[in-house]
Design a protein around this motif. Structure first.
Motif, mmCIF file in Angstrom:
data_model
loop_
_atom_site.group_PDB
_atom_site.id
_atom_site.type_symbol
_atom_site.label_atom_id
_atom_site.label_comp_id
_atom_site.label_asym_id
_atom_site.label_seq_id
_atom_site.Cartn_x
_atom_site.Cartn_y
_atom_site.Cartn_z
ATOM 1 N N LEU A 107 -4.872 7.612 -3.914
ATOM 2 C CA LEU A 107 -5.456 6.423 -3.541
ATOM 3 C C LEU A 107 -5.905 6.711 -1.962
ATOM 4 C CD1 LEU A 107 -3.485 3.756 -5.054
ATOM 5 C CD2 LEU A 107 -5.476 4.440 -5.749
ATOM 6 N N ASP A 115 -5.292 8.627 -11.882
ATOM 7 C CA ASP A 115 -5.332 8.542 -10.360
ATOM 8 C C ASP A 115 -6.222 7.152 -9.729
ATOM 9 O OD1 ASP A 115 -3.797 10.738 -9.768
ATOM 10 O OD2 ASP A 115 -5.664 12.119 -9.540
ATOM 11 N N HIS A 116 -6.594 6.534 -10.841
ATOM 12 C CA HIS A 116 -7.427 5.244 -10.494
ATOM 13 C C HIS A 116 -6.451 4.052 -10.564
ATOM 14 C CE1 HIS A 116 -10.336 2.186 -11.041
ATOM 15 N NE2 HIS A 116 -11.246 3.111 -10.600
ATOM 16 N N SER A 117 -6.735 3.049 -9.456
ATOM 17 C CA SER A 117 -5.950 1.918 -9.337
ATOM 18 C C SER A 117 -5.844 0.958 -10.435
ATOM 19 C CB SER A 117 -6.443 1.125 -8.137
ATOM 20 O OG SER A 117 -7.563 0.604 -8.222
ATOM 21 N N ARG A 124 2.212 1.730 -3.255
ATOM 22 C CA ARG A 124 1.183 2.213 -4.476
ATOM 23 C C ARG A 124 0.505 3.650 -4.127
ATOM 24 N NH1 ARG A 124 -0.989 0.891 -8.640
ATOM 25 N NH2 ARG A 124 -2.642 -0.596 -8.408
ATOM 26 N N ARG A 125 0.666 4.158 -2.811
ATOM 27 C CA ARG A 125 0.315 5.425 -2.569
ATOM 28 C C ARG A 125 1.271 6.439 -2.900
ATOM 29 N NH1 ARG A 125 -3.051 8.980 -0.568
ATOM 30 N NH2 ARG A 125 -1.956 9.514 1.301
ATOM 31 N N ASP A 130 -7.495 4.803 1.292
ATOM 32 C CA ASP A 130 -7.610 3.484 2.209
ATOM 33 C C ASP A 130 -9.118 3.447 2.917
ATOM 34 O OD1 ASP A 130 -7.067 0.957 2.880
ATOM 35 O OD2 ASP A 130 -5.897 1.394 4.422
ATOM 36 N N TRP A 149 0.767 -1.248 0.118
ATOM 37 C CA TRP A 149 0.007 0.001 -0.006
ATOM 38 C C TRP A 149 0.765 1.314 0.135
ATOM 39 C CZ3 TRP A 149 -4.391 1.766 -1.142
ATOM 40 C CH2 TRP A 149 -4.687 3.171 -0.683
ATOM 41 N N ASP A 176 -3.640 -7.285 -6.815
ATOM 42 C CA ASP A 176 -2.086 -7.012 -7.270
ATOM 43 C C ASP A 176 -1.344 -8.424 -6.951
ATOM 44 O OD1 ASP A 176 -3.152 -4.696 -8.092
ATOM 45 O OD2 ASP A 176 -1.956 -3.538 -6.685
ATOM 46 N N SER A 222 -6.854 -1.020 0.881
ATOM 47 C CA SER A 222 -5.638 -1.564 0.697
ATOM 48 C C SER A 222 -5.359 -3.129 0.782
ATOM 49 C CB SER A 222 -4.515 -0.842 2.036
ATOM 50 O OG SER A 222 -5.132 -1.134 3.189
ATOM 51 N N LEU A 250 -6.752 -4.072 -2.739
ATOM 52 C CA LEU A 250 -5.523 -3.814 -3.941
ATOM 53 C C LEU A 250 -4.579 -4.853 -3.879
ATOM 54 C CD1 LEU A 250 -5.217 -1.824 -6.094
ATOM 55 C CD2 LEU A 250 -4.063 -0.481 -4.404
#
Length: 236
Positions: free
Chosen positions: A46, A114-116, A39-40, A48, A36, A82, A75, A78
């Protein structure tokens, strides 16, 4: 995503929220937290927040899809996604409005930077969260209409929902789709949603794609189960 995809038609959903001891989260917490943080660092936008995943999906009598949801954090979801969906007993079950124009084209969104899932192309959608709870049940129709309006600006009163749900079983993903019929032409619908995206400070979508024919499904960033859903609905 590719692989085996199965379709079913149901007239109703029965989605409950109940506690679940998710071993993935309990046993791999430090690894998840590190993921997390990375990724952040790459996508600071993003958040949580609380989301809901499913730990049970059943078709019952065939007319109703039953889903048992549990609450976790984004988180955790994700990392599970992933890391290649390491817990096969858990599903990402969500709703999707298949927004169709008056002349038969379907509107798809390109996920923003800005999307996962930045760059992916699929129908408006979002993982259910506590705002979708109604009297102890998870209301995926409310989720569907909320995501439609947030991402496209098309309000619930502006579409007619098909009576049945198309359930797409695609590995760990269970997409609950419903055609949302618009009275607007494809050109008018595209212009309307494009203007909505331009008016937003932080839009979820980078843009839209209209699929009017099967040739439009060749876009490689389109999720495979979306392509398979649309193929029989579009002319060659």
């Amino acid at each position: 995503m590719s692989g085996e995809v199965e379709f079913a038609t149901v007239s109703a959903l029965h989605c409950v929220l109940e506690p679940h001891d998710w071993a993935f989260d309990r046993l791999r917490g430090a690894e998840i937290d590190a993921h997390w943080a990375a990724r952040r660092a790459a996508i600071p936008a993003l958040y949580d927040g609380p989301v809901m995943l499913a730990h049970g999906v059943s078709r019952g009598d065939g007319a109703t899809l039953g889903v048992k949801f549990f609450q976790t954090r984004f988180s955790r979801f994700l990392a599970w996604r992933d890391f290649g969906f390491p817990d096969a007993a858990v599903y990402n079950c969500f709703s999707m409005p298949a927004l169709r124009s008056a002349d038969g084209a379907f509107l798809l969104g390109e996920m923003g930077a800005d999307h996962s899932a930045a760059g992916a192309i699929y129908f408006p959608a979002g993982t259910p969260d506590p705002s979708d709870l109604r009297d102890g049940l998870v209301d995926l129709e409310a989720n569907l209409l909320r995501e439609l309006e947030e991402e496209t600006g098309v309000a619930p009163r502006e579409v007619a929902l098909a009576p049945d749900w198309t359930i797409v079983f695609a590995g760990p993903r269970v997409a609950c789709m419903r055609i949302a019929q618009s009275p607007l032409s494809a050109a008018a619908l595209e212009a309307r949603v494009t203007a909505h995206i331009a008016s937003q400070k932080k839009p979820e979508l980078a843009g839209v794609r209209m699929a009017a024919r099967r040739a439009d499904l060749a876009e490689p960033r389109m999720l495979d189960f979306i392509r398979r859903f649309l193929e029989p609905l579009l002319p060659a």
